[in-house]
Design a protein around this motif. Structure first.
Motif, PDB file in Angstrom:
ATOM      1  N   GLY A  69       0.813  -1.214   0.000  1.00 17.58           N
ATOM      2  CA  GLY A  69       0.000   0.000   0.000  1.00 17.58           C
ATOM      3  C   GLY A  69       0.844   1.260   0.000  1.00 17.58           C
ATOM      4  O   GLY A  69       0.531   2.231  -0.701  1.00 17.58           O
ATOM      5  N   MET A  72       2.416   1.755  -3.488  1.00 16.45           N
ATOM      6  CA  MET A  72       1.452   2.270  -4.452  1.00 16.45           C
ATOM      7  C   MET A  72       1.004   3.680  -4.084  1.00 16.45           C
ATOM      8  O   MET A  72       0.672   4.488  -4.956  1.00 16.45           O
ATOM      9  CB  MET A  72       0.241   1.339  -4.526  1.00 16.45           C
ATOM     10  CG  MET A  72       0.574  -0.101  -4.936  1.00 16.45           C
ATOM     11  SD  MET A  72       1.617  -0.218  -6.415  1.00 16.45           S
ATOM     12  CE  MET A  72       0.512   0.451  -7.659  1.00 16.45           C
ATOM     13  N   SER A 244      -5.545   3.619  -0.942  1.00 10.80           N
ATOM     14  CA  SER A 244      -4.353   2.865  -1.335  1.00 10.80           C
ATOM     15  C   SER A 244      -3.451   2.617  -0.132  1.00 10.80           C
ATOM     16  O   SER A 244      -2.971   1.510   0.087  1.00 10.80           O
ATOM     17  CB  SER A 244      -3.574   3.631  -2.416  1.00 10.80           C
ATOM     18  OG  SER A 244      -4.339   3.758  -3.586  1.00 10.80           O
ATOM     19  N   ARG A 404      -9.289  -4.552  -5.102  1.00 13.98           N
ATOM     20  CA  ARG A 404     -10.018  -3.287  -5.088  1.00 13.98           C
ATOM     21  C   ARG A 404     -11.229  -3.355  -4.168  1.00 13.98           C
ATOM     22  O   ARG A 404     -11.491  -2.418  -3.409  1.00 13.98           O
ATOM     23  CB  ARG A 404     -10.438  -2.908  -6.513  1.00 13.98           C
ATOM     24  CG  ARG A 404      -9.288  -2.443  -7.396  1.00 13.98           C
ATOM     25  CD  ARG A 404      -9.798  -1.720  -8.626  1.00 13.98           C
ATOM     26  NE  ARG A 404     -10.602  -2.579  -9.483  1.00 13.98           N
ATOM     27  CZ  ARG A 404     -10.120  -3.249 -10.525  1.00 13.98           C
ATOM     28  NH1 ARG A 404      -8.836  -3.188 -10.799  1.00 13.98           N
ATOM     29  NH2 ARG A 404     -10.906  -3.982 -11.277  1.00 13.98           N
TER      30      ARG A 404
END
Length: 520
Positions: A69, A72, A244, A404
């Motif tokens: 996370g 990203m 994210s 997602r």
């Protein structure tokens, strides 16, 4: 380097000062007997040493989140550092502390029962469903990722399915391990070996940080580079960055894990170190990997600085798991062959050990709902096997889709936990009401050692409102949602989310006013 150092110091000071304030607002009772003492069963309620519980809690909540996370998240720019710091201190730490301490206070119950106790039986039923969905999605993501990494180290048989290659042998091996970790007593496998893996994960993060500060300090991203969105996919910074970077700032999944360790805590005084402290440790790990990803690919000779180099690397590897590639390259380059291998092992162990505790948490949620005695191993297997089948089936679904939906479900669960914490703190600070885990649930008098902060509930209300806005807007903006961003209607998504957030605040204000009138 300055931004990183200041962020690191802020996280440490946040634990010392704000963590102590949160503890004071909650009002611990060091003399109270915890469920680990009053309900010892040798399976789930098992007294353990605080340092061991801390390392297990840290490993349980870490998983892929603070690493994948954070990597990203840094694509959005240096603003990621601010979210990691402020999210950890004022949202994640509060969320994890309240979920753990409320479980202790209510007898070691699971998260749906904690939330339902404060928000009503209808919400309790909904939370049971949402929690199980989240845990199944999370176990699937934390199974596919490690299996893929292990396949890269030691290739075994694969299975081609819907244009995806699944390392089926590694999946089955990890499942065999999950069976043991889910049904065995918590101190036999989890309590014995997880502190070692937790220590490895922290040690490797420290190694990455030392190399980065010692040899690449000048290449690190800084806030002075600007807080503008650096993503190239057209998605807005809000709310996408805040989803994210989940586990590195705040994660609803943590709320499902805290009750597992709450059943092992022997004194309420240990709560700040175990629950708030583990969240801060995870924030530090996320900070390190976000900085490393934004630093490693800098190439001044080609005019690529920090995040620009990372963007170029991602563009050169379309369709690949960029976070996994970054971990592999950073670890092997900065820590050498042995250090890199250990780092990768730590990264593999983290999601596996989070996946099995997710299944353990799911077992406890079902057991609490059905009121099944968990001492017989056949009862544990009876609950666990259907959960295993659900996860195994989800392995064949596209990983990106699963991730997602997990991300949104994760943050939505955090929203409900924070609202439950808000209600509890409002009642305890304004009406001197404590929920207890004992048979005498009519006791409404606060312990004399507890603090008296009339507005203490704000420590949960403010992050609850913020995360409500994040989760609501994500539904309408994200590609897997209503795609308002791609339609040029982001403003409408924010408007709808604001209405939802204000509606939640209005419901709370109405309830608070009605409760005050009833109390008087």
């Amino acid at each position: 380097m300055i931004t990183f150092i200041l962020s690191l110091v802020a996280l440490i000071i946040g634990y010392i000062l704000y963590g102590a304030f949160v503890e004071k607002v909650f009002g611990i009772n060091p003399e109270a007997k915890t469920p680990a003492v009053t309900k010892t069963d040798g399976v789930d309620f098992v007294p353990m040493k605080p340092w061991r519980i801390f390392l297990v809690q840290f490993l349980n909540i870490a998983g892929l989140g603070p690493i994948f996370g954070a990597i990203m998240g840094i694509f959005f720019g240096p603003a990621a550092f601010l979210w990691i710091v402020f999210g950890t201190i004022f949202a994640g730490g509060v969320h994890d502390y309240l979920s753990g301490m409320l479980s202790i206070r209510k007898g070691g119950v699971s998260l749906p029962d904690i939330i339902g106790d404060e928000l009503g039986n209808g919400i309790k039923l909904f939370m049971r469903i949402l929690s199980l969905v989240l845990l199944i999605l999370l176990t699937t993501t934390f199974l596919s990722g490690p299996a893929t990494l292990l396949q890269g180290i030691l290739p075994l048989s694969t299975l081609n399915f819907n244009l995806s290659t699944i390392p089926i042998v590694w999946v089955l091996i990890i499942f065999a391990y999950y069976t043991l970790a889910t049904v065995l007593p918590v101190d036999k496998l989890i309590g014995r070996f997880y502190p070692i893996f937790g220590g490895i994960l922290l040690f490797m993060g420290l190694g990455i940080m030392i190399v980065m500060l010692g040899w690449h300090a000048s290449e690190m991203p800084e806030l002075t580079d600007g807080l503008q969105n650096r993503q190239t996919n057209g998605l807005p910074l809000f709310p996408m960055m805040f989803v994210s970077i989940a586990c590195g700032a705040i994660s609803g999944f943590h709320g499902t894990q805290s009750p597992i360790m709450a059943r092992c805590v022997t004194n309420e005084r240990q709560g700040r170190m175990i629950f708030y402290g583990a969240m801060v440790a995870e924030g530090i790990l996320a900070l390190i990997w976000a900085a490393a990803a934004g630093t490693f690919f800098a190439d001044p000779e080609q005019g690529l600085y920090g995040i620009d180099g990372l963007q170029a690397f991602a563009a050169a590897n379309p369709g690949k798991n960029i976070a996994a590639l970054v971990i592999d390259k950073v670890s092997r380059s900065w820590l050498g062959v042995v250090g890199g291998l250990l780092a990768i092992i730590g990264v593999i162990a983290a999601p596996i050990t989070s996946g099995d505790t997710a299944l353990r948490s799911a077992r406890l949620i079902v057991a609490d709902f059905l009121k099944l005695d968990q001492r017989p191993i056949k009862t544990r297997l009876l609950i666990a096997l259907p959960l295993f089948l659900c996860v195994f089936g989800m392995v064949f679904v596209d990983f990106n889709i699963v991730w997602r939906y997990f991300a949104w479900t994760n943050q939505t669960l955090a929203v409900f936990t924070l609202w439950a914490g808000t209600v509890f703190l409002y009642k305890s600070s304004n009406f001197q009401i404590f929920h207890t885990a004992s048979a005498d649930r009519s006791r409404l008098c606060r312990d004399k050692k507890s603090s008296n902060h009339k507005f203490g509930y704000l420590i949960a209300l403010v992050p609850a409102l913020f995360m409500t806005m994040v989760s609501a807007s994500y539904i309408f903006i994200a590609p897997e949602g209503f795609r308002f961003a791609s339609l040029g209607l982001s403003w409408l998504a924010y408007l709808i989310a604001a209405v939802i957030t204000l509606s939640c605040l209005s419901v709370f204000a109405f309830w608070a006013g009605k409760s005050a009138k009833t109390a008087h």
